[in-house]
Design an enzyme around this catalytic site. Structure first.
Site, PDB file in Angstrom:
ATOM      1  N   THR A 134       0.817  -1.210   0.000  1.00  0.00           N
ATOM      2  CA  THR A 134       0.000   0.000   0.000  1.00  0.00           C
ATOM      3  C   THR A 134       0.855   1.267   0.000  1.00  0.00           C
ATOM      4  O   THR A 134       2.001   1.245   0.473  1.00  0.00           O
ATOM      5  CB  THR A 134      -0.909  -0.012   1.258  1.00  0.00           C
ATOM      6  OG1 THR A 134      -1.545   1.253   1.391  1.00  0.00           O
ATOM      7  CG2 THR A 134      -0.113  -0.280   2.530  1.00  0.00           C
ATOM      8  N   ASP A 135       0.254   2.358  -0.459  1.00  0.00           N
ATOM      9  CA  ASP A 135       0.946   3.657  -0.378  1.00  0.00           C
ATOM     10  C   ASP A 135       1.048   4.147   1.074  1.00  0.00           C
ATOM     11  O   ASP A 135       1.838   5.048   1.379  1.00  0.00           O
ATOM     12  CB  ASP A 135       0.254   4.705  -1.263  1.00  0.00           C
ATOM     13  CG  ASP A 135      -1.218   4.933  -0.940  1.00  0.00           C
ATOM     14  OD1 ASP A 135      -1.748   4.286  -0.012  1.00  0.00           O
ATOM     15  OD2 ASP A 135      -1.847   5.773  -1.616  1.00  0.00           O
ATOM     16  N   GLU A 136       0.240   3.566   1.963  1.00  0.00           N
ATOM     17  CA  GLU A 136       0.215   4.072   3.345  1.00  0.00           C
ATOM     18  C   GLU A 136       1.542   3.859   4.080  1.00  0.00           C
ATOM     19  O   GLU A 136       1.778   4.472   5.118  1.00  0.00           O
ATOM     20  CB  GLU A 136      -0.932   3.428   4.131  1.00  0.00           C
ATOM     21  CG  GLU A 136      -2.268   3.708   3.473  1.00  0.00           C
ATOM     22  CD  GLU A 136      -3.459   3.625   4.410  1.00  0.00           C
ATOM     23  OE1 GLU A 136      -3.274   3.443   5.624  1.00  0.00           O
ATOM     24  OE2 GLU A 136      -4.588   3.743   3.905  1.00  0.00           O
ATOM     25  N   TYR A 160      -2.129  -0.467  10.867  1.00  0.00           N
ATOM     26  CA  TYR A 160      -2.264  -1.163   9.580  1.00  0.00           C
ATOM     27  C   TYR A 160      -1.049  -0.881   8.704  1.00  0.00           C
ATOM     28  O   TYR A 160      -0.402  -1.802   8.182  1.00  0.00           O
ATOM     29  CB  TYR A 160      -3.545  -0.714   8.857  1.00  0.00           C
ATOM     30  CG  TYR A 160      -3.531  -1.040   7.377  1.00  0.00           C
ATOM     31  CD1 TYR A 160      -3.646  -2.351   6.929  1.00  0.00           C
ATOM     32  CD2 TYR A 160      -3.368  -0.024   6.418  1.00  0.00           C
ATOM     33  CE1 TYR A 160      -3.611  -2.654   5.572  1.00  0.00           C
ATOM     34  CE2 TYR A 160      -3.327  -0.317   5.055  1.00  0.00           C
ATOM     35  CZ  TYR A 160      -3.451  -1.629   4.642  1.00  0.00           C
ATOM     36  OH  TYR A 160      -3.403  -1.921   3.293  1.00  0.00           O
ATOM     37  N   LYS A 164       1.905  -3.451   7.309  1.00  0.00           N
ATOM     38  CA  LYS A 164       2.200  -3.661   5.889  1.00  0.00           C
ATOM     39  C   LYS A 164       3.665  -3.322   5.600  1.00  0.00           C
ATOM     40  O   LYS A 164       4.327  -4.011   4.818  1.00  0.00           O
ATOM     41  CB  LYS A 164       1.274  -2.801   5.012  1.00  0.00           C
ATOM     42  CG  LYS A 164      -0.177  -3.217   5.010  1.00  0.00           C
ATOM     43  CD  LYS A 164      -0.438  -4.604   4.450  1.00  0.00           C
ATOM     44  CE  LYS A 164      -0.246  -4.691   2.963  1.00  0.00           C
ATOM     45  NZ  LYS A 164      -0.655  -6.034   2.447  1.00  0.00           N
TER      46      LYS A 164
HETATM   47  P1  NAD Z   1      -9.993  -7.275   1.953  1.00  0.00           P
HETATM   48  O1  NAD Z   1     -10.017  -6.949   3.405  1.00  0.00           O
HETATM   49  O2  NAD Z   1     -11.188  -6.983   1.111  1.00  0.00           O
HETATM   50  O3  NAD Z   1      -9.663  -8.828   1.750  1.00  0.00           O
HETATM   51  C1  NAD Z   1      -8.693  -9.492   2.497  1.00  0.00           C
HETATM   52  C2  NAD Z   1      -8.857 -10.993   2.240  1.00  0.00           C
HETATM   53  O4  NAD Z   1      -7.817 -11.669   2.960  1.00  0.00           O
HETATM   54  C3  NAD Z   1     -10.183 -11.562   2.737  1.00  0.00           C
HETATM   55  O5  NAD Z   1     -10.762 -12.396   1.762  1.00  0.00           O
HETATM   56  C4  NAD Z   1      -9.792 -12.361   3.978  1.00  0.00           C
HETATM   57  O6  NAD Z   1     -10.655 -13.455   4.229  1.00  0.00           O
HETATM   58  C5  NAD Z   1      -8.385 -12.798   3.613  1.00  0.00           C
HETATM   59  N1  NAD Z   1      -7.567 -13.096   4.805  1.00  0.00           N
HETATM   60  C6  NAD Z   1      -7.419 -12.339   5.910  1.00  0.00           C
HETATM   61  N2  NAD Z   1      -6.613 -12.957   6.801  1.00  0.00           N
HETATM   62  C7  NAD Z   1      -6.226 -14.119   6.212  1.00  0.00           C
HETATM   63  C8  NAD Z   1      -5.368 -15.179   6.620  1.00  0.00           C
HETATM   64  N3  NAD Z   1      -4.781 -15.177   7.826  1.00  0.00           N
HETATM   65  N4  NAD Z   1      -5.173 -16.205   5.767  1.00  0.00           N
HETATM   66  C9  NAD Z   1      -5.774 -16.238   4.552  1.00  0.00           C
HETATM   67  N5  NAD Z   1      -6.612 -15.266   4.131  1.00  0.00           N
HETATM   68  C10 NAD Z   1      -6.826 -14.221   4.941  1.00  0.00           C
HETATM   69  O7  NAD Z   1      -8.702  -6.555   1.387  1.00  0.00           O
HETATM   70  P2  NAD Z   1      -8.465  -5.813  -0.007  1.00  0.00           P
HETATM   71  O8  NAD Z   1      -8.985  -4.435   0.080  1.00  0.00           O
HETATM   72  O9  NAD Z   1      -8.894  -6.708  -1.097  1.00  0.00           O
HETATM   73  O10 NAD Z   1      -6.869  -5.722   0.023  1.00  0.00           O
HETATM   74  C11 NAD Z   1      -6.075  -6.786  -0.495  1.00  0.00           C
HETATM   75  C12 NAD Z   1      -4.620  -6.454  -0.319  1.00  0.00           C
HETATM   76  O11 NAD Z   1      -4.329  -5.226  -0.976  1.00  0.00           O
HETATM   77  C13 NAD Z   1      -4.197  -6.250   1.144  1.00  0.00           C
HETATM   78  O12 NAD Z   1      -2.918  -6.788   1.295  1.00  0.00           O
HETATM   79  C14 NAD Z   1      -4.169  -4.736   1.304  1.00  0.00           C
HETATM   80  O13 NAD Z   1      -3.236  -4.362   2.288  1.00  0.00           O
HETATM   81  C15 NAD Z   1      -3.718  -4.311  -0.078  1.00  0.00           C
HETATM   82  N6  NAD Z   1      -4.134  -2.975  -0.491  1.00  0.00           N
HETATM   83  C16 NAD Z   1      -5.459  -2.646  -0.498  1.00  0.00           C
HETATM   84  C17 NAD Z   1      -5.849  -1.391  -0.981  1.00  0.00           C
HETATM   85  C18 NAD Z   1      -7.296  -0.991  -1.026  1.00  0.00           C
HETATM   86  O14 NAD Z   1      -7.577   0.159  -1.360  1.00  0.00           O
HETATM   87  N7  NAD Z   1      -8.241  -1.859  -0.731  1.00  0.00           N
HETATM   88  C19 NAD Z   1      -4.881  -0.483  -1.410  1.00  0.00           C
HETATM   89  C20 NAD Z   1      -3.537  -0.849  -1.347  1.00  0.00           C
HETATM   90  C21 NAD Z   1      -3.183  -2.114  -0.917  1.00  0.00           C
HETATM   91  O1  DAU Z   2      -4.213   3.994   0.491  1.00  0.00           O
HETATM   92  C1  DAU Z   2      -4.389   2.615   0.363  1.00  0.00           C
HETATM   93  C2  DAU Z   2      -5.275   2.109   1.482  1.00  0.00           C
HETATM   94  O2  DAU Z   2      -6.594   2.550   1.173  1.00  0.00           O
HETATM   95  C3  DAU Z   2      -5.249   0.596   1.630  1.00  0.00           C
HETATM   96  O3  DAU Z   2      -3.960   0.190   1.960  1.00  0.00           O
HETATM   97  C4  DAU Z   2      -6.253   0.146   2.686  1.00  0.00           C
HETATM   98  O4  DAU Z   2      -6.293  -1.259   2.742  1.00  0.00           O
HETATM   99  C5  DAU Z   2      -7.621   0.672   2.303  1.00  0.00           C
HETATM  100  O5  DAU Z   2      -8.559   0.363   3.304  1.00  0.00           O
HETATM  101  C6  DAU Z   2      -7.579   2.183   2.105  1.00  0.00           C
HETATM  102  O6  DAU Z   2      -7.332   2.848   3.362  1.00  0.00           O
HETATM  103  P1  DAU Z   2      -8.086   4.224   3.742  1.00  0.00           P
HETATM  104  O7  DAU Z   2      -8.047   4.403   5.188  1.00  0.00           O
HETATM  105  O8  DAU Z   2      -7.590   5.346   2.886  1.00  0.00           O
HETATM  106  O9  DAU Z   2      -9.567   3.850   3.221  1.00  0.00           O
HETATM  107  P2  DAU Z   2     -11.018   4.128   3.846  1.00  0.00           P
HETATM  108  O10 DAU Z   2     -12.011   3.795   2.783  1.00  0.00           O
HETATM  109  O11 DAU Z   2     -11.183   3.508   5.172  1.00  0.00           O
HETATM  110  O12 DAU Z   2     -11.006   5.706   4.019  1.00  0.00           O
HETATM  111  C7  DAU Z   2     -10.790   6.576   2.915  1.00  0.00           C
HETATM  112  C8  DAU Z   2     -10.828   7.993   3.444  1.00  0.00           C
HETATM  113  O13 DAU Z   2     -12.181   8.301   3.837  1.00  0.00           O
HETATM  114  C9  DAU Z   2      -9.990   8.210   4.680  1.00  0.00           C
HETATM  115  O14 DAU Z   2      -9.436   9.518   4.636  1.00  0.00           O
HETATM  116  C10 DAU Z   2     -10.992   8.109   5.843  1.00  0.00           C
HETATM  117  C11 DAU Z   2     -12.269   8.635   5.219  1.00  0.00           C
HETATM  118  N1  DAU Z   2     -13.526   8.041   5.720  1.00  0.00           N
HETATM  119  C12 DAU Z   2     -13.628   6.689   5.754  1.00  0.00           C
HETATM  120  C13 DAU Z   2     -14.787   6.075   6.174  1.00  0.00           C
HETATM  121  C14 DAU Z   2     -14.911   4.588   6.244  1.00  0.00           C
HETATM  122  C15 DAU Z   2     -14.588   8.849   6.052  1.00  0.00           C
HETATM  123  O15 DAU Z   2     -14.499  10.095   5.986  1.00  0.00           O
HETATM  124  N2  DAU Z   2     -15.749   8.247   6.474  1.00  0.00           N
HETATM  125  C16 DAU Z   2     -15.892   6.905   6.552  1.00  0.00           C
HETATM  126  O16 DAU Z   2     -16.990   6.426   6.969  1.00  0.00           O
END
Ligand code: NAD
Ligand code: DAU
Length: 361
Positions: A134-136, A160, A164
């Site tokens: 992630t960019d975080e 988180y 990562k």
């Molecule tokens: P998600 O939370 O939707 O899905 C995570 C999946 O991992 C689920 O299906 C869960 O059952 C599985 N899981 C959790 N713990 C596990 C374990 N111990 N063993 C096997 N499976 C397990 O997540 P996502 O949003 O699809 O993110 C996927 C990946 O991408 C993550 O590594 C996250 O850090 C990364 N990522 C997500 C975003 C985003 O915006 N969603 C951005 C950047 C990076």
């Molecule tokens: O940047 C990449 C990340 O993006 C991933 O690594 C994470 O897995 C993914 O969950 C996401 O993290 P964020 O914290 O940026 O996503 P979230 O959707 O939780 O929040 C996006 C922005 O919106 C953040 O600034 C918090 C804000 N927010 C979020 C929720 C859930 C609100 O204002 N209200 C809300 O109810």
């Protein structure tokens, strides 16, 4: 071409498996997922009867089971999505993030090292362990600071992000020390179909449709770099095909509006596509709630390296991506109901939003 996809029942993993199985016939997918609250096996039900797809419920922390799967399916490529992914949950309960994201990644890496590097029975030919990050991990940008390149030092702020970052370091170290063929991608906020409705966009869509307050954290002026999930999947496929072992690639959507603007845009789309019964704009539901502790202010990714070296650019702009996303949630009420009716989901929403002074129940 036996690919192990960890976390394939989650949001991005599901989209990635759809992407691969609909575009290639030379790949067999083993989806290894624990099915935590965020996993949904039914997302990929359509493939369950096909030989190109196998689902295995399992934990990346379970070394014996991981060893067995690598061996039994003669895995040559691993795409590691499995993680705890929600920042708010990491603030409430950080330890599960250490267990899954750090220990789980270490377990998977070590099992892969044993299998690929110390085992004469392992399949021959090219191998790849691709880690999704992630960019975080880079922290938070101040106004005017340039977008993050791959050279920027890590400075994670939330539990988180720190978990990562730790997993990224382990992946890099296994590449450097043992010569494991690893690549890493750090990407920005994904959005699109199948996103679990704890994240901003689906929260806004579903709260609006249910006439509930739409919670905006703090002043809503935080900035994220939004990437349509299909573009992310294409980027991963490019890295698997042509990325160099040992390299990391930043992936961003080149869309950096404030959270408030995202929320307003979704409200306007819903006003057009599914107007409220009383004719009022959904914008009237926007409610400012207590901020996320340690909330990162701004993210922006410089995707220059993956563009130059692998020819990847995002194909969806935010306008189109948002419209497709809103339409997907409108078209899939059964999927929404199957998730939002879970007690576990409702408990989390009540807990998260009650402590913010909102009432997004
Ligand atoms: P998600 O939370 O939707 O899905 C995570 C999946 O991992 C689920 O299906 C869960 O059952 C599985 N899981 C959790 N713990 C596990 C374990 N111990 N063993 C096997 N499976 C397990 O997540 P996502 O949003 O699809 O993110 C996927 C990946 O991408 C993550 O590594 C996250 O850090 C990364 N990522 C997500 C975003 C985003 O915006 N969603 C951005 C950047 C990076
Ligand atoms: O940047 C990449 C990340 O993006 C991933 O690594 C994470 O897995 C993914 O969950 C996401 O993290 P964020 O914290 O940026 O996503 P979230 O959707 O939780 O929040 C996006 C922005 O919106 C953040 O600034 C918090 C804000 N927010 C979020 C929720 C859930 C609100 O204002 N209200 C809300 O109810």
């Amino acid at each position: 071409m036996n690919w192990l996809i960890t976390g394939g029942a989650g949001f991005i993993g599901t989209n990635f498996i759809h992407h691969i199985l609909s575009s290639r016939t030379d790949v067999t997918i083993i989806n290894y997922d624990l099915l935590t609250y965020a996993g949904n096996r039914d997302n990929l039900k359509t493939y369950e009867e096909t030989p190109a797809y196998t689902f295995i419920q399992g934990d990346i922390c379970d070394r014996n089971q991981v060893d067995r799967v690598l061996r039994d399916y003669e895995i040559t490529t691993i795409v590691h999505f499995a993680a705890e992914s929600h920042v708010d949950r990491s603030i409430v309960g950080p330890m599960q993030f250490v267990v899954t994201n750090v220990n789980g990644t270490a377990t998977l890496l070590d099992a892969t090292r044993e299998y690929w590097l110390n085992n004469t029975a392992a399949p021959s030919g090219e191998k790849r362990f691709h880690h999704i990050s992630t960019d975080e991990v880079f922290g938070s940008l101040k106004p005017g600071e340039p977008a993050w390149t791959e050279e920027i030092p890590y400075a994670p702020n939330s539990p988180y992000a720190a978990s990562k970052a730790a997993s990224d370091h382990l992946v890099r170290a296994y590449g450097h020390t043992y010569g494991l063929p690893v690549t890493i991608s750090n990407c920005s906020n994904n959005y699109g179909p199948y996103q679990f409705p704890e994240k901003l966009m689906p929260v806004v869509i579903l709260n609006a449709l249910n006439n509930r307050p739409i919670p905006v954290y703090g002043d809503g002026q935080q900035i994220r770099d939004w990437l349509y999930v299909e573009d992310h999947c294409e980027a991963i496929a490019r890295i698997l095909a042509d990325g160099k072992p040992g390299e990391t690639y930043n992936i961003g959507g080149i869309n950096q509006p404030t959270n408030l603007l995202i929320v307003q845009t979704i409200c306007h789309l819903l006003d057009e596509l599914s107007p409220s019964a009383d004719g009022r704009s959904y914008e009237s539901l926007i409610t400012y709630v207590k901020d996320r502790p340690g909330h990162d202010r701004r993210y922006a990714m410089d995707s220059g390296k993956i563009r130059r070296e692998l020819g990847w650019v995002p194909r969806h702009n935010l306008e189109d991506g948002l419209r497709m996303t809103v339409q997907w949630y409108l078209d899939n009420p059964d999927w929404v109901e199957s998730i939002t009716s879970r007690e576990q989901f409702r408990d989390w929403m009540n807990k998260n939003y009650a402590q913010r002074g909102g009432s997004a129940k």
